[in-house]
Design an enzyme around this catalytic site. Structure first.
Site, PDB file in Angstrom:
ATOM      1  N   CYS A   1     -15.661  33.691  -6.204  1.00 29.18           N
ATOM      2  CA  CYS A   1     -16.288  32.731  -6.784  1.00 29.18           C
ATOM      3  C   CYS A   1     -17.169  33.122  -8.284  1.00 29.18           C
ATOM      4  CB  CYS A   1     -17.568  32.670  -5.753  1.00 29.18           C
ATOM      5  SG  CYS A   1     -19.049  31.582  -6.202  1.00 29.18           S
TER       6      CYS A   1
ATOM      7  N   CYS B   1     -15.811  29.399  -8.711  1.00 29.27           N
ATOM      8  CA  CYS B   1     -16.931  28.562  -8.758  1.00 29.27           C
ATOM      9  C   CYS B   1     -17.744  28.516 -10.048  1.00 29.27           C
ATOM     10  CB  CYS B   1     -17.918  28.770  -7.804  1.00 29.27           C
ATOM     11  SG  CYS B   1     -17.406  29.215  -6.207  1.00 29.27           S
TER      12      CYS B   1
ATOM     13  N   LYS C   1     -15.711  28.386 -13.530  1.00 31.04           N
ATOM     14  CA  LYS C   1     -15.213  26.838 -13.605  1.00 31.04           C
ATOM     15  C   LYS C   1     -16.210  26.085 -13.898  1.00 31.04           C
ATOM     16  CE  LYS C   1     -15.575  24.840 -10.396  1.00 31.04           C
ATOM     17  NZ  LYS C   1     -15.023  24.412  -8.749  1.00 31.04           N
TER      18      LYS C   1
ATOM     19  N   TYR D   1      -8.215  19.957  -5.369  1.00 33.95           N
ATOM     20  CA  TYR D   1      -9.132  20.054  -6.528  1.00 33.95           C
ATOM     21  C   TYR D   1      -9.114  21.033  -7.619  1.00 33.95           C
ATOM     22  CZ  TYR D   1     -11.350  24.581  -4.748  1.00 33.95           C
ATOM     23  OH  TYR D   1     -11.686  25.933  -4.216  1.00 33.95           O
TER      24      TYR D   1
ATOM     25  N   GLU E   1      -9.780  19.496 -11.210  1.00 36.01           N
ATOM     26  CA  GLU E   1     -10.904  20.194 -12.147  1.00 36.01           C
ATOM     27  C   GLU E   1     -10.340  20.561 -13.276  1.00 36.01           C
ATOM     28  OE1 GLU E   1     -14.204  21.563  -8.668  1.00 36.01           O
ATOM     29  OE2 GLU E   1     -12.749  23.086  -9.324  1.00 36.01           O
TER      30      GLU E   1
ATOM     31  N   HIS F   1     -35.983   4.030  -8.955  1.00 31.89           N
ATOM     32  CA  HIS F   1     -35.734   3.117  -9.716  1.00 31.89           C
ATOM     33  C   HIS F   1     -36.098   3.475 -11.311  1.00 31.89           C
ATOM     34  CE1 HIS F   1     -33.689  -0.330 -11.181  1.00 31.89           C
ATOM     35  NE2 HIS F   1     -34.835  -0.769 -11.719  1.00 31.89           N
TER      36      HIS F   1
ATOM     37  N   GLU G   1     -30.271   5.479  -6.077  1.00 30.23           N
ATOM     38  CA  GLU G   1     -30.631   4.666  -5.219  1.00 30.23           C
ATOM     39  C   GLU G   1     -29.796   3.451  -4.636  1.00 30.23           C
ATOM     40  OE1 GLU G   1     -33.091   1.596  -7.400  1.00 30.23           O
ATOM     41  OE2 GLU G   1     -32.054   1.956  -9.141  1.00 30.23           O
TER      42      GLU G   1
HETATM   43  P1  FAD Z   1     -13.479  36.293  -2.275  1.00 31.48           P
HETATM   44  O1  FAD Z   1     -14.553  35.780  -2.964  1.00 31.48           O
HETATM   45  O2  FAD Z   1     -11.921  35.810  -2.843  1.00 31.48           O
HETATM   46  O3  FAD Z   1     -13.510  37.816  -2.347  1.00 31.48           O
HETATM   47  C1  FAD Z   1     -12.377  38.647  -1.670  1.00 31.48           C
HETATM   48  C2  FAD Z   1     -12.388  40.056  -2.490  1.00 31.48           C
HETATM   49  O4  FAD Z   1     -11.651  40.884  -1.579  1.00 31.48           O
HETATM   50  C3  FAD Z   1     -11.917  39.807  -3.904  1.00 31.48           C
HETATM   51  O5  FAD Z   1     -12.913  40.388  -4.717  1.00 31.48           O
HETATM   52  C4  FAD Z   1     -10.557  40.909  -3.737  1.00 31.48           C
HETATM   53  O6  FAD Z   1     -10.368  41.336  -4.884  1.00 31.48           O
HETATM   54  C5  FAD Z   1     -11.172  41.870  -2.818  1.00 31.48           C
HETATM   55  N1  FAD Z   1      -9.815  42.040  -1.982  1.00 31.48           N
HETATM   56  C6  FAD Z   1      -8.768  41.829  -1.690  1.00 31.48           C
HETATM   57  N2  FAD Z   1      -7.980  42.544  -1.037  1.00 31.48           N
HETATM   58  C7  FAD Z   1      -8.722  43.759  -0.840  1.00 31.48           C
HETATM   59  C8  FAD Z   1      -8.369  45.108  -0.357  1.00 31.48           C
HETATM   60  N3  FAD Z   1      -7.000  45.304   0.209  1.00 31.48           N
HETATM   61  N4  FAD Z   1      -9.116  46.078  -0.504  1.00 31.48           N
HETATM   62  C9  FAD Z   1     -10.225  45.769  -1.475  1.00 31.48           C
HETATM   63  N5  FAD Z   1     -10.635  44.608  -1.900  1.00 31.48           N
HETATM   64  C10 FAD Z   1      -9.770  43.646  -1.549  1.00 31.48           C
HETATM   65  N6  FAD Z   1     -15.993  27.318  -3.714  1.00 31.48           N
HETATM   66  C11 FAD Z   1     -17.012  26.636  -3.651  1.00 31.48           C
HETATM   67  O7  FAD Z   1     -17.817  26.640  -2.794  1.00 31.48           O
HETATM   68  N7  FAD Z   1     -17.516  25.782  -4.707  1.00 31.48           N
HETATM   69  C12 FAD Z   1     -16.658  25.571  -5.907  1.00 31.48           C
HETATM   70  O8  FAD Z   1     -16.992  25.009  -6.920  1.00 31.48           O
HETATM   71  C13 FAD Z   1     -15.329  26.661  -5.885  1.00 31.48           C
HETATM   72  N8  FAD Z   1     -14.577  26.584  -7.042  1.00 31.48           N
HETATM   73  C14 FAD Z   1     -13.405  27.310  -7.067  1.00 31.48           C
HETATM   74  C15 FAD Z   1     -12.755  27.327  -8.016  1.00 31.48           C
HETATM   75  C16 FAD Z   1     -11.732  28.146  -8.148  1.00 31.48           C
HETATM   76  C17 FAD Z   1     -10.657  28.215  -9.374  1.00 31.48           C
HETATM   77  C18 FAD Z   1     -11.322  28.863  -7.069  1.00 31.48           C
HETATM   78  C19 FAD Z   1     -10.111  29.804  -7.133  1.00 31.48           C
HETATM   79  C20 FAD Z   1     -12.169  28.920  -5.922  1.00 31.48           C
HETATM   80  C21 FAD Z   1     -13.117  28.037  -6.074  1.00 31.48           C
HETATM   81  N9  FAD Z   1     -13.890  28.103  -4.573  1.00 31.48           N
HETATM   82  C22 FAD Z   1     -15.134  27.343  -4.668  1.00 31.48           C
HETATM   83  C23 FAD Z   1     -13.451  28.994  -3.550  1.00 31.48           C
HETATM   84  C24 FAD Z   1     -14.515  30.154  -3.372  1.00 31.48           C
HETATM   85  O9  FAD Z   1     -14.393  30.867  -4.907  1.00 31.48           O
HETATM   86  C25 FAD Z   1     -14.024  30.991  -2.251  1.00 31.48           C
HETATM   87  O10 FAD Z   1     -13.990  30.065  -0.964  1.00 31.48           O
HETATM   88  C26 FAD Z   1     -14.840  31.998  -1.840  1.00 31.48           C
HETATM   89  O11 FAD Z   1     -14.970  33.006  -2.911  1.00 31.48           O
HETATM   90  C27 FAD Z   1     -14.008  32.926  -0.661  1.00 31.48           C
HETATM   91  O12 FAD Z   1     -15.002  34.047  -0.413  1.00 31.48           O
HETATM   92  P2  FAD Z   1     -14.336  35.421   0.359  1.00 31.48           P
HETATM   93  O13 FAD Z   1     -15.564  36.269   0.350  1.00 31.48           O
HETATM   94  O14 FAD Z   1     -13.655  34.769   1.405  1.00 31.48           O
HETATM   95  O15 FAD Z   1     -13.405  35.784  -0.743  1.00 31.48           O
END
Ligand code: FAD
Length: 446
Positions: free
Chosen positions: A41, A46, A49, A176, A180, A432, A437
């Protein structure tokens, strides 16, 4: 062996919230991050982006301004200035996340970790750590294409580091992220082609949204090709050639693969059961197949949204360390947005879902040109839609394509959460003149 009450793998949206919540409840917590703290994110999703989307909208604002009497000589854009400013902001947020973890006394391991057994993780450096509870919050990564020349594609992760704005972009996908980035590149001045194998974009969204965005993009000159499956990609002396299954060719300087994301399960490394679609399998309390090991967020592949991962992380930490509510969070009325231009947002049932679930549905719909468009002379339109259960009068779904849709639907989600009826929408006095609205002045239905 070093020991913690909780070890979190992955410092993204869900992992950071789980770690900080558990630490605030008195647990000794560690978190491992293989890349940058903040996760998808903050670093490559997010946040950057949305900043690109914001940047991409100034061109049409400038054009609209002419209709309002402004003299606009020319608009030029400096990609590297934008990219660097976004990079700085992401760096600032990353350090705030890190400070937040430090301030909560969470131990950070800046390396990869994997679950080895119940109660034990292994860091990439070889160190083994024991923990009573483990949360896997490893997110998802772009799914590579399985076609010849797939290596020529970039993914959304790479867009934020592009050396310059490409003149021609081919985007593969119709979800999406694809839409986007189509809006972003078009707004910044590139020629954009979208190739999508489905018959409609944005699977799972309301049909009026699917058709509304497709026609808005065609009006803007985005070259949309549905029912188009990409067959191969070849490098040319300048740019790339994409050939679809019917033999039609498309050329671009950048080919963006936006066909989907798959759960990051390497940290589960054979220790945890996966679902048939390759996500970490969890029960309704996020427990995996291994005692004391839990998984949340994109890694479980349910609703891949930041607020969902955050809420799961918070609830899980609270339930493990003392403040347990009995039921896990309910995501039935989660609002979602697509930051295309025009913007899209939705909460609740689509028309199709409502018609399948209930016998008697009323659909209120409006499609109009907003006030500013008439003066600006722009083709901008707005589509708004309410799906109502005729028997109970409950509003089941609220959908919108148009300016500020995300802001409006977020507010609408509160009323749907409270079980609002159509009569209560009608009783609400309009504000309005506004676009919102229209949601309280819809009187006739299909
Ligand atoms: P993440 O935030 O992906 O975090 C996982 C972390 O784990 C990463 O930092 C990774 O490096 C780390 N990791 C992975 N494996 C290991 C390991 N073995 N050891 C140590 N670290 C590890 N969501 C919205 O709600 N609104 C939006 O507008 C939106 N826009 C998006 C736009 C794009 C281009 C993308 C790709 C996603 C978007 N999302 C959006 C989705 C959102 O980013 C994810 O749903 C959210 O980040 C998920 O959180 P998470 O904690 O599951 O994983």
């Amino acid at each position: 062996m070093e020991n913690f009450d909780l070890f979190v793998v992955g410092a993204g949206s869900g992992g950071v919230r789980a770690a900080r919540t558990a630490a605030a409840l008195g647990a000794r917590v560690a978190i491992a991050e293989q890349s940058r703290v903040g996760g998808t994110c903050v670093i490559r999703g997010c946040v950057p982006k949305k900043l690109l989307v914001t940047a991409s909208r100034f061109r049409s604002e400038a054009t609209d301004a002419i209709g309002f009497g402004w003299g606009v000589e020319s608009v030029g854009h400096n990609w590297s200035a934008l990219r660097d400013r976004i990079g700085e902001e992401v760096g600032r947020l990353e350090s705030l996340y890190r400070k937040g973890l430090d301030g909560s006394r969470v131990t950070i391991f800046d390396e990869r970790a994997a679950v080895e057994a119940a109660g034990r993780v292994r860091l990439a450096s070889g160190q083994a750590i024991s923990a009573e509870h483990i949360i896997v919050a490893t997110g998802a990564t772009p799914t590579p294409l399985d076609i010849p020349g797939a290596e020529h594609c970039i993914t959304s992760d790479d867009v934020f580091a592009l050396p310059h704005l490409p003149a021609r972009v081919v985007i593969i996908g119709g979800g999406y992220i694809a839409l986007e980035f189509a809006g972003i590149f078009k707004g910044l001045g590139a020629d954009v082609i979208v190739l999508h194998r489905g018959a409609s974009v944005l699977r799972g969204f309301d049909p009026d949204i699917q058709s509304g965005i497709a026609s808005a993009y065609l009006d803007q000159g985005i070259d949309m090709h549905l029912n188009t499956e990409v067959h191969r990609i070849e490098a040319l002396p300048v740019g790339y050639r994409v050939t679809d299954r019917a033999g039609t060719v498309y050329e671009g300087d950048v080919i963006l693969n936006a066909t989907g994301r798959r759960p990051n399960t390497k940290a589960a490394a054979g220790a945890l059961a996966l679902t048939p679609s390759g996500a970490i399998d969890v029960d309704e309390r996020y427990a995996t197949s291994l005692e004391g090991v839990y998984a949340i967020g994109d890694a479980i592949g349910q609703l891949n949204l930041t607020p969902v991962a955050i809420r799961q992380g918070q609830w899980l930490a609270e339930s493990l360390f003392g403040k347990a509510e009995c039921r896990a969070p309910d995501f039935g009325l989660t609002p979602t947005a697509v930051f295309s231009t025009p913007e899209i947002a939705s909460v609740g049932m689509t028309e199709r879902e409502a018609r399948t679930a209930l016998p008697n549905i009323a659909v209120y719909r409006t499609n109009f040109r907003p006030l500013r468009a008439a003066v600006a002379g722009s083709p901008e339109r707005v589509m708004m839609k309410l799906v109502v259960d005729k028997r109970s009068d409950r509003v089941l779904g609220m959908h919108m394509v148009g300016r500020d849709a995300a802001e409006i639907i977020q507010m609408g989600a509160i009323s749907l959460q409270r079980g609002i009826t159509k009569r209560e929408f009608d009783r609400t006095v309009a504000l309005h003149p506004s676009i919102a609205e229209e949601f309280v002045t819809m009187r006739s239905h299909d």
